[in-house]
Design an enzyme around this catalytic site. Structure first.
Site, short mmCIF file in Angstrom:
data_model
loop_
_atom_site.label_atom_id
_atom_site.label_comp_id
_atom_site.label_asym_id
_atom_site.label_seq_id
_atom_site.Cartn_x
_atom_site.Cartn_y
_atom_site.Cartn_z
N ASP A 25 0.76 -0.97 -0.26
CA ASP A 25 -0.01 0.04 0.18
C ASP A 25 1.10 1.14 0.15
O ASP A 25 1.71 1.96 0.87
CB ASP A 25 -0.72 0.06 0.71
CG ASP A 25 -1.79 1.30 1.50
OD1 ASP A 25 -1.83 2.41 0.67
OD2 ASP A 25 -2.63 1.07 1.78
N VAL A 26 0.90 1.66 -1.18
CA VAL A 26 1.48 2.55 -1.27
C VAL A 26 1.24 4.04 -0.29
O VAL A 26 2.62 5.09 0.32
CB VAL A 26 2.20 3.68 -2.56
CG1 VAL A 26 1.91 3.00 -3.90
CG2 VAL A 26 0.94 3.83 -3.04
N ASN A 58 2.57 4.89 -10.69
CA ASN A 58 0.89 5.75 -11.57
C ASN A 58 0.11 5.17 -10.83
O ASN A 58 -1.14 5.64 -10.69
CB ASN A 58 1.49 4.21 -12.27
CG ASN A 58 -0.19 3.77 -12.67
OD1 ASN A 58 -0.26 4.35 -13.95
ND2 ASN A 58 -0.33 2.44 -12.39
N TYR A 115 -8.74 14.78 -5.89
CA TYR A 115 -8.24 14.14 -7.33
C TYR A 115 -7.18 15.15 -7.63
O TYR A 115 -6.19 14.82 -7.69
CB TYR A 115 -9.12 13.66 -7.78
CG TYR A 115 -8.66 12.72 -8.91
CD1 TYR A 115 -8.10 11.62 -9.01
CD2 TYR A 115 -8.10 13.09 -10.12
CE1 TYR A 115 -6.76 10.90 -9.94
CE2 TYR A 115 -8.23 12.34 -11.52
CZ TYR A 115 -7.06 11.71 -11.08
OH TYR A 115 -6.47 10.78 -12.06
N LYS A 151 -2.98 15.58 -7.54
CA LYS A 151 -2.55 15.73 -9.13
C LYS A 151 -1.46 17.29 -8.79
O LYS A 151 -0.32 16.80 -9.44
CB LYS A 151 -2.84 15.98 -9.61
CG LYS A 151 -3.86 13.72 -10.07
CD LYS A 151 -2.66 12.91 -10.03
CE LYS A 151 -3.24 10.98 -10.54
NZ LYS A 151 -2.52 10.77 -10.05
#
Ligand SMILES: NC(=O)c1ccc[n+]([C@@H]2O[C@H](COP(=O)([O-])OP(=O)(O)OC[C@H]3O[C@@H](n4cnc5c(N)ncnc54)[C@H](OP(=O)(O)O)[C@@H]3O)[C@@H](O)[C@H]2O)c1
Length: 240
Positions: free
Chosen positions: A64-65, A91, A156, A160
């Site tokens: 789990d990053v 990614n 989101y 980003k």
């Protein structure tokens, strides 16, 4: 890379979707691959077998990053391959479009923890290992500086946008070491779970993007020795 020892590429969230496609292309381009997955264990194993058929060595590692300890274990697995780490692609990205007025703090925390903090943990581990010529490519989203998507998914877009700033800051910091960081930012991709529907009509070039369109930008960056801190939008002109 013919005749040279194969180098290692680590791709996060690689068992399916865009990450899977990138692994297939990287294997064909001469990299051995460490596939990170979270829940798609069977798909990761199947992909590793497929990469083997392309002549690449491949390993899978669950992590789990968003968890720093699990990212450390992921990179310990990279060390265990005995290959020189040359490329890391951040990614992983989660997308659950909800208007900001309706979002709960749990989703906000998850999005930031996964998309931004996860990439930070991965970059920190990677930058301790990459030698001159090594590189990190972060996957963003087209229009990520606009911080706006059809009135929703603001969490989101903020994650980003911040990832783009992290990319630029680290690119400046690590350029003297010969390590490059760039971002590739797709627009709407066809055949993806995040499909907005009807996007082609809003794309000046008249179609959704494909995983292969994204690969073309990454393929360019692999050999673009003088490019760092860049953000390549692969979006057919969407949100210009
Ligand atoms: N698809 C699009 O239209 C589009 C457009 C613009 C940008 N992007 C960006 O492109 C990237 C890939 O998108 P996609 O559509 O291919 O995504 P996807 O099909 O939803 O796949 C997401 C991947 O992320 C992994 N993942 C999620 N949370 C994780 C965590 N905490 N730790 C480790 N892995 C985790 C999943 O792993 P498991 O399956 O193993 O659980 C899955 O493999 C993302 O960064 C996304 O933001 C996509």
């Amino acid at each position: 890379m013919a005749g040279e020892p194969r180098k290692l590429a680590l791709v996060t969230g690689a068992a399916r979707g865009l990450g899977r496609h990138l692994c297939l292309r990287l294997a064909a381009a001469g990299y051995d691959i460490l596939i990170n997955y979270l829940s798609s264990e069977a798909a990761a194993a199947k992909l590793a077998a497929g990469l083997g058929e392309l002549g690449a060595a491949a390993w899978t590692q669950r992590a789990d990053v968003s968890r720093e300890d699990q990212v450390a274990a992921l990179f310990a697995a990279a060390d265990g391959t005995g290959r020189e780490l040359a490329l890391v692609i951040n990614n992983v990205g989660i997308y659950n479009p909800i208007a900001l007025r309706e979002i709960d703090s749990g989703q906000w925390q998850r999005t930031i923890a996964t998309n931004l903090n996860g990439a930070f943990h991965v970059c920190r581990q990677a930058l301790g290992r990459l030698r001159a010529g090594g590189q990190i490519i972060n996957i963003g989203v087209a229009g990520n500086q606009l911080n706006q998507a059809e009135g929703s998914a603001t969490d989101y877009y903020i994650s980003k946008a911040a990832l783009l700033q992290l990319t630029r800051a680290l690119a400046a910091e690590y350029a003297p070491d010969g390590v490059r960081l760039n971002m590739v930012s797709p627009g709407q991709l066809a055949n993806s779970i995040g499909e907005l529907g009807g996007a082609p009509g809003r794309v000046p070039l008249g179609r959704d993007g494909s995983f292969e369109d994204v690969w073309q930008a990454i393929d360019y960056l692999l050999g673009a020795d003088y490019v760092t801190g860049a953000n390549i939008e692969v979006a057919g002109g969407y949100r210009l």
